[in-house]
Motif scaffolding. Structure first.
Motif, short mmCIF file in Angstrom:
data_model
loop_
_atom_site.label_atom_id
_atom_site.label_comp_id
_atom_site.label_asym_id
_atom_site.label_seq_id
_atom_site.Cartn_x
_atom_site.Cartn_y
_atom_site.Cartn_z
N THR A 16 0.82 -1.22 0.00
CA THR A 16 0.00 0.00 0.00
C THR A 16 0.86 1.26 0.00
O THR A 16 0.41 2.30 -0.45
CB THR A 16 -0.94 0.02 1.21
N GLN A 17 2.07 1.17 0.54
CA GLN A 17 3.04 2.28 0.55
C GLN A 17 4.39 1.72 0.13
O GLN A 17 4.82 0.69 0.64
CB GLN A 17 3.19 2.86 1.96
N ALA A 18 5.05 2.41 -0.79
CA ALA A 18 6.35 1.95 -1.27
C ALA A 18 7.34 1.80 -0.11
O ALA A 18 7.29 2.56 0.86
CB ALA A 18 6.90 2.92 -2.30
N PHE A 19 8.20 0.80 -0.21
CA PHE A 19 9.22 0.57 0.81
C PHE A 19 10.40 -0.16 0.19
O PHE A 19 10.33 -0.61 -0.94
CB PHE A 19 8.66 -0.21 2.01
N GLU A 20 11.49 -0.26 0.95
CA GLU A 20 12.67 -1.01 0.53
C GLU A 20 12.88 -2.17 1.49
O GLU A 20 12.63 -2.04 2.69
CB GLU A 20 13.91 -0.12 0.51
N ALA A 21 13.35 -3.30 0.95
CA ALA A 21 13.66 -4.48 1.76
C ALA A 21 14.98 -5.06 1.29
O ALA A 21 15.39 -4.85 0.14
CB ALA A 21 12.55 -5.51 1.64
N LYS A 22 15.64 -5.78 2.17
CA LYS A 22 16.94 -6.38 1.84
C LYS A 22 16.75 -7.71 1.13
O LYS A 22 15.98 -8.55 1.56
CB LYS A 22 17.75 -6.61 3.10
N LEU A 23 17.50 -7.89 0.05
CA LEU A 23 17.58 -9.17 -0.66
C LEU A 23 18.42 -10.09 0.21
O LEU A 23 19.52 -9.73 0.61
CB LEU A 23 18.22 -8.95 -2.02
N MET A 24 17.89 -11.27 0.56
CA MET A 24 18.57 -12.16 1.50
C MET A 24 19.96 -12.59 1.01
O MET A 24 20.89 -12.62 1.78
CB MET A 24 17.72 -13.41 1.75
N ALA A 25 20.10 -12.90 -0.26
CA ALA A 25 21.36 -13.44 -0.78
C ALA A 25 22.51 -12.44 -0.72
O ALA A 25 23.65 -12.81 -0.47
CB ALA A 25 21.16 -13.92 -2.21
N GLY A 35 0.95 -1.60 -4.89
CA GLY A 35 0.24 -2.49 -5.80
C GLY A 35 0.92 -3.83 -6.02
O GLY A 35 0.29 -4.77 -6.50
N LYS A 36 2.20 -3.95 -5.70
CA LYS A 36 2.92 -5.21 -5.87
C LYS A 36 2.38 -6.25 -4.90
O LYS A 36 1.92 -5.93 -3.81
CB LYS A 36 4.42 -5.04 -5.63
N LEU A 37 2.43 -7.52 -5.31
CA LEU A 37 1.97 -8.62 -4.46
C LEU A 37 3.16 -9.38 -3.91
O LEU A 37 4.14 -9.62 -4.61
CB LEU A 37 1.08 -9.57 -5.26
N LEU A 38 3.05 -9.76 -2.63
CA LEU A 38 4.11 -10.48 -1.93
C LEU A 38 3.53 -11.74 -1.31
O LEU A 38 2.35 -11.77 -0.96
CB LEU A 38 4.69 -9.62 -0.80
N MET A 39 4.36 -12.75 -1.14
CA MET A 39 3.97 -13.97 -0.45
C MET A 39 4.87 -14.12 0.77
O MET A 39 6.09 -14.23 0.63
CB MET A 39 4.13 -15.19 -1.36
N THR A 79 1.76 -2.77 4.05
CA THR A 79 1.04 -3.74 3.21
C THR A 79 -0.30 -4.07 3.84
O THR A 79 -0.54 -3.74 5.01
CB THR A 79 1.84 -5.05 3.04
N GLU A 80 -1.13 -4.72 3.06
CA GLU A 80 -2.42 -5.20 3.57
C GLU A 80 -2.64 -6.62 3.05
O GLU A 80 -2.02 -7.01 2.05
CB GLU A 80 -3.56 -4.29 3.13
N MET A 81 -3.51 -7.37 3.72
CA MET A 81 -3.83 -8.70 3.23
C MET A 81 -4.52 -8.56 1.88
O MET A 81 -5.44 -7.77 1.72
CB MET A 81 -4.75 -9.43 4.22
N ALA A 82 -4.02 -9.30 0.89
CA ALA A 82 -4.58 -9.22 -0.46
C ALA A 82 -5.90 -9.97 -0.50
O ALA A 82 -6.05 -11.04 0.08
CB ALA A 82 -3.60 -9.81 -1.46
N ARG A 83 -6.85 -9.39 -1.19
CA ARG A 83 -8.16 -10.03 -1.37
C ARG A 83 -8.06 -11.02 -2.53
O ARG A 83 -7.43 -10.69 -3.55
CB ARG A 83 -9.21 -8.99 -1.66
N PRO A 84 -8.68 -12.19 -2.40
CA PRO A 84 -8.64 -13.15 -3.51
C PRO A 84 -9.38 -12.61 -4.72
O PRO A 84 -10.36 -11.89 -4.59
CB PRO A 84 -9.33 -14.39 -2.95
N THR A 85 -8.85 -12.93 -5.90
CA THR A 85 -9.52 -12.51 -7.13
C THR A 85 -10.66 -13.47 -7.44
O THR A 85 -10.53 -14.67 -7.21
CB THR A 85 -8.53 -12.47 -8.31
#
Length: 86
Positions: A16-25, A35-39, A79-85
């Motif tokens: 819902t709001q842009a952010f930065e996260a660390k790539l684990m590798a 708008g991006k979806l995450l699992m 982020t927010e819980m994504a609604r199923p399509t």
């Protein structure tokens, strides 16, 4: 089968709001736009951190799914819980 789908939906989040996260590798930071979806992934790390992968916008040139890590509070805030399509 239904239980798997229900669990997967509960772990799917929409930015819902842009952010930065660390790539684990590599610990390199990457930006996630609204708008991006995450699992979410089950994380053996501390409960104050969350691990996740991209659902859309995968980076195929890097091989397998890239895993990211971020503070859980920040992830929940942006982020927010994504609604199923349907």
């Amino acid at each position: 089968m239904h239980v798997f789908q229900e669990t997967q939906v509960n772990k799917t989040r929409r930015v819902t709001q842009a952010f930065e996260a660390k790539l684990m590798a590599s610990r390199r930071r990457e930006r996630f736009a609204a708008g991006k979806l995450l699992m979410l992934l089950d994380s053996p790390e501390s409960p104050v951190r969350s691990m996740f992968v991209r659902i859309n916008g995968l980076r195929p040139t890097r091989g397998v799914e890239c895993q990211y890590i971020i503070e859980s509070d920040e992830l929940n805030e942006k982020t927010e819980m994504a609604r199923p399509t349907p």
